[in-house]
Design a protein around this motif. Structure first.
Motif, mmCIF file in Angstrom:
data_model
loop_
_atom_site.group_PDB
_atom_site.id
_atom_site.type_symbol
_atom_site.label_atom_id
_atom_site.label_comp_id
_atom_site.label_asym_id
_atom_site.label_seq_id
_atom_site.Cartn_x
_atom_site.Cartn_y
_atom_site.Cartn_z
ATOM 1 N N GLU A 128 1.640 12.004 2.501
ATOM 2 C CA GLU A 128 1.001 10.780 2.058
ATOM 3 C C GLU A 128 0.519 9.574 2.834
ATOM 4 O O GLU A 128 0.292 8.659 2.216
ATOM 5 C CB GLU A 128 2.681 10.227 0.998
ATOM 6 N N LYS B 294 -6.514 7.810 4.237
ATOM 7 C CA LYS B 294 -7.846 8.618 4.193
ATOM 8 C C LYS B 294 -8.446 7.254 2.973
ATOM 9 O O LYS B 294 -10.150 7.000 3.182
ATOM 10 C CB LYS B 294 -7.548 9.599 3.689
ATOM 11 N N ASN B 295 -7.976 7.227 1.756
ATOM 12 C CA ASN B 295 -8.423 6.070 0.757
ATOM 13 C C ASN B 295 -8.995 4.791 0.968
ATOM 14 O O ASN B 295 -10.058 4.816 0.608
ATOM 15 C CB ASN B 295 -7.470 6.157 -0.302
ATOM 16 N N LEU B 296 -7.928 4.280 1.927
ATOM 17 C CA LEU B 296 -8.335 2.961 2.302
ATOM 18 C C LEU B 296 -9.755 2.817 3.443
ATOM 19 O O LEU B 296 -10.533 1.974 3.125
ATOM 20 C CB LEU B 296 -7.163 2.305 3.500
ATOM 21 N N GLU C 66 -1.228 9.803 5.326
ATOM 22 C CA GLU C 66 -2.705 9.909 5.436
ATOM 23 C C GLU C 66 -3.508 9.731 4.157
ATOM 24 O O GLU C 66 -4.557 9.614 4.601
ATOM 25 C CB GLU C 66 -2.882 11.998 5.778
ATOM 26 N N GLY C 67 -3.382 10.253 3.449
ATOM 27 C CA GLY C 67 -3.831 10.344 1.511
ATOM 28 C C GLY C 67 -3.864 9.041 1.738
ATOM 29 O O GLY C 67 -5.192 8.425 1.766
ATOM 30 N N ILE C 68 -2.900 7.737 1.529
ATOM 31 C CA ILE C 68 -2.975 6.872 1.268
ATOM 32 C C ILE C 68 -4.136 5.796 2.744
ATOM 33 O O ILE C 68 -5.209 5.184 2.530
ATOM 34 C CB ILE C 68 -2.267 5.613 1.398
ATOM 35 N N ASP D 264 -11.824 -0.561 4.207
ATOM 36 C CA ASP D 264 -10.473 -1.472 4.350
ATOM 37 C C ASP D 264 -9.620 -1.213 5.022
ATOM 38 O O ASP D 264 -8.450 -0.608 5.635
ATOM 39 C CB ASP D 264 -9.563 -1.927 2.969
ATOM 40 N N GLY E 267 -6.215 10.991 8.822
ATOM 41 C CA GLY E 267 -6.926 10.191 7.865
ATOM 42 C C GLY E 267 -8.141 9.184 8.062
ATOM 43 O O GLY E 267 -9.409 9.328 7.366
ATOM 44 N N THR F 253 -11.955 5.698 3.495
ATOM 45 C CA THR F 253 -13.227 5.330 2.431
ATOM 46 C C THR F 253 -13.245 4.543 1.253
ATOM 47 O O THR F 253 -14.951 4.363 1.947
ATOM 48 C CB THR F 253 -12.946 6.392 1.299
ATOM 49 N N ASN F 254 -12.848 3.353 1.448
ATOM 50 C CA ASN F 254 -12.578 1.911 0.681
ATOM 51 C C ASN F 254 -13.440 1.086 2.346
ATOM 52 O O ASN F 254 -13.320 -0.290 1.661
ATOM 53 C CB ASN F 254 -11.687 1.387 0.282
ATOM 54 N N VAL G 215 0.702 -1.158 -0.028
ATOM 55 C CA VAL G 215 0.174 -0.030 -0.100
ATOM 56 C C VAL G 215 0.609 1.281 0.021
ATOM 57 O O VAL G 215 1.044 2.307 -0.608
ATOM 58 C CB VAL G 215 -0.851 0.064 1.400
#
Length: 727
Positions: free
Chosen positions: A30, A36-38, A32-34, A43, A80, A40-41, A7
């Motif tokens: 970086e 945040k995406n996880l 934090e963004g990763i 995961d 995140g 959102t999904n 990841v």
């Protein structure tokens, strides 16, 4: 870890451990963004893997830069996660808290920064870690690095904001931790603790007052801190709590009273003042709750009454009066014995004011709970005798009042006199310095006649003849000079016409025999002048020593005082008081001619009006039996001093057997002479040993037979100024 590595790019992980802060910061963004995406999904497994990677590979790394990168990475991951961060706090917070104790100050700084950012995100969910965070902040507040201290203060303010707005904070779990930390001496930690106490007390839903006994002692301990700021903060917190106590319907006074009692004895002046002020308010507010603690409170108040600081003395006195004014029932929890024990212990204080108040307490207890106090009499009696030799007159007078109150019961009266006599015998200085004050005051507080009779009864059988003589001389001097005994003197003046006066005269006579001068004074006071003359003429060479002459000098001077004004006026009628003249001339003949007393008495006798005596009067005064003369008393009636000679006048002279009295006096003086010889022989033996026969001979030659002791002495056996009285 493989999931996390898949990841997070390798470049990001490399920059996260870079020595440059900017690269670590960009890498954290970086992360934090990763995350945040996880999130959102949804995961969360991969999120957990990322957090574990940051924890294990970075925050627990032996490399400082890795640890710094791990901390900033965990904070970024929390940001995140935003609202979903709570479920991952168990993984995120512990490694951050662990970094607070890192050896590298920069790591500790970044740990504060990381936790600050985490707390901003999770807010109230953060409370579950409060105790651990509080403990960590407590240590960081005293950190050696100023930057770390500054970061810790920022974090501390944020945590306080979160706690004050949270409804999940548990004061019950927090108090043990606070209590444990309150005895820390570091000034930074103390400031930190006082700050938290103040903040928590300001929260309406948190009852800090109920837990005040748990940390009250710590706050009082801070009042003596070297830092003025800390003392001020602690005092402000205590003042706020005291105000809350005044307004609160239910307070645990008992536990706090124990703490205050200890702090009232603090060597720090400000601490003592604050403690005694609290005690004062507690006495006013506590009521029945404080009854079991009265003795402890009294033990704190009494020493403060003599404090060097005036403010403390004033508050202590007010509190003492307030406490003494409360009337409690011993049948409840009011312990008379414990209060009595405290008052007794304070009698040994070096401070006068404390001893005075302790005596007031004993007196108060005697008046209110006499029966209970008397059950402890054996425990306190000896202690109450010690202050009799105190340097303060007020202390002595007060302890005499206590003794007089106890001695209202007959058995305790006898007990008091016996103990007084024992103390006078054991401590000569007590009789010399305080004897007059003690006896005079007791004569006022108790019955003077009863007291003198009791003294006389005890001295009559006193085995220590030297002490008996000194004690009788002291009692006699007080009798002749004290205004408190004027009624007793008036009664003795009527010894020949009043049954009560006769009884008192006879009662005193037995013990007064220990001192020739005391007997002569008693006879002059009782107007038994013929007997006084007989006593004077019964004196032998051994009786007239330096001590005798000193006492005689005092008597001659006393004859010039108002006490004997009646006697001097009787000298205006020498025909009626011929035995008075003979007694005075007898005293004159015993005095050295160059002494001041001789000149005083001779001058007085020169002022006697010339008078021609009849041949019958001269015959009687010069006859072998001094008891064959008629004696005149004021009022014009004639009485005899010898009931055996004039049977028809027994009622007038009250039946005083002066012949027996004279025998009693001579026998007692014989004992004193034998005692003096024994002492002289003992001294000579110790200095120059002599044979047993030489030691025994003087005593054998001077010891009278029983028949001689029972027979009235003849004129020929007496040594003294004999002959016809001529004016």
């Amino acid at each position: 870890m493989a999931d996390a590595l898949s990841v997070i790019p390798a470049a990001v992980l490399r920059n996260l451990s870079d020595k440059l802060y900017e690269k670590r910061k960009n890498a954290a963004l970086e992360v934090e963004g990763i995350v945040k995406n996880l999130a959102t999904n949804g995961d969360h497994d991969k999120i957990t893997a990322v957090i574990n990677l940051l924890t294990n590979e970075f925050t627990y790394s032996p490399q400082a830069n890795h640890r710094k990168g791990g901390l900033i990475g965990l904070a970024a991951a929390t940001v995140g996660l935003t609202s979903e961060a709570a479920q991952h706090l168990e993984q995120i917070v512990p490694p951050v808290l662990n970094s607070f104790s890192d050896q590298d100050s920069r790591v500790r700084y970044y740990a504060c920064e990381a936790l600050y950012n985490i707390a901003k995100v999770v807010r109230g969910d953060f409370i579950i870690f409060f105790n651990q965070i509080f403990d960590a902040l407590c240590k960081l507040s005293a950190d050696s690095d100023a930057n770390v201290q500054s970061a810790a203060h920022l974090l501390d303010r944020l945590v306080k904001d979160i706690v004050t707005e949270s409804d999940q904070f548990s004061i019950e779990e927090f108090i043990p931790l606070l209590r444990e930390r309150m005895n820390v001496l570091n000034p930074y930690v103390r400031q930190f603790l006082v700050g938290w106490i103040t903040v928590l007390d300001s929260v309406p839903d948190i009852d800090m007052l109920g837990f005040l006994p748990d940390f009250l002692d710590g706050l009082f301990n801070m009042l003596s801190d070297s830092s003025h700021e800390i003392r001020q903060q602690a005092d402000s917190a205590l003042s706020e709590f005291l105000q809350e106590i005044k307004n609160s319907p239910s307070v645990d006074y008992g536990r706090m009273a124990e703490i205050l009692v200890q702090r009232a004895a603090s060597p720090d002046e400000f601490t003592r003042l604050t403690a005694i002020t609290w005690i004062s308010e507690f006495v006013k507010l506590g009521g029945d709750q404080l009854v079991p603690y009265y003795a402890d409170i009294l033990g704190a108040i009494l020493p403060c009454i003599s404090d060097k600081e005036e403010k403390i003395r004033v508050v202590a006195r007010e509190t003492n009066e307030e406490l003494r004014g409360i009337k409690a029932d011993p049948a409840e929890v009011f312990n008379v014995g414990s209060i009595l024990s405290i008052a007794r212990s304070q009698l040994s204080s070096q401070w006068e004011a404390t001893k005075i108040e302790a005596l007031h307490w004993i007196s108060t207890l005697l008046n209110r709970h006499r029966a209970e106090v008397l059950t402890f009499l054996e425990d306190i009696f000896d202690t109450l005798l010690t202050p009799l030799s105190d340097s303060s007159d007020e202390v002595v007078l007060l302890v005499l009042e206590v003794h007089a109150c106890i001695a209202k019961d007959p058995q305790h009266f006898r007990h008091l006199v016996v103990f007084l006599m024992h103390n006078f015998r054991a401590d000569n200085s007590l009789l010399e310095k305080r004897g007059a004050l003690i006896i005079r005051r007791l004569c006022v507080l108790l019955d003077a006649e009863k007291l003198y009779r009791e003294f006389s009864t005890i001295l009559e059988v006193e085995s220590d003849l030297d002490f008996a003589s000194v004690m009788v001389q002291a009692l006699n001097l007080i009798l002749l000079t004290s205004s408190e005994l004027s009624e007793l003197r008036d009664l003795l003046k009527k010894s020949l016409v009043n049954p009560a006066g006769k009884d008192l005269f006879v009662s005193l006579y037995a013990s007064w025999c220990h001192s020739p001068m005391a007997i002569i004074s008693l006879c002059l006071l009782a107007q038994t002048y013929q007997h006084a003359s007989a006593v004077i003429q019964s004196l032998v060479e051994e009786d007239i020593n330096v001590k005798f002459l000193v006492q005689l000098d005092k008597l001659i001077r006393l004859l010039e005082t108002p006490t004997f004004a009646y006697l001097r006026l009787q000298l205006l009628e020498p025909g009626r008081y011929i035995w008075l003249l003979k007694a005075l001339y007898g005293l004159l003949m015993l005095l050295p001619q160059q002494s001041a007393a001789f000149k005083i008495l001779r001058t007085r006798l020169k002022a006697v009006p010339s008078y021609t005596f009849s041949s019958e009067q001269l015959k009687r005064t010069s006859s072998g039996n001094p008891y064959q003369i008629i004696h005149h008393i004021s009022g014009g009636s004639n009485i005899s001093e010898d009931g055996d000679i004039h049977e028809d006048e027994k009622n007038l002279h009250n039946g005083i057997k002066f012949t027996l009295r004279l025998q009693q006096f001579e026998q007692m003086q014989h004992l004193h002479r034998m005692h003096a010889k024994a002492q002289a022989q003992a001294q000579s033996t110790s200095s120059s040993p002599a044979s047993p026969k030489e030691v025994e001979r003087p005593e054998e030659s001077t010891r009278p037979t029983p028949a001689e002791m029972s027979r009235p002495p003849s004129r020929s056996s007496r040594r003294g100024p004999l002959g016809q009285l001529q004016l």
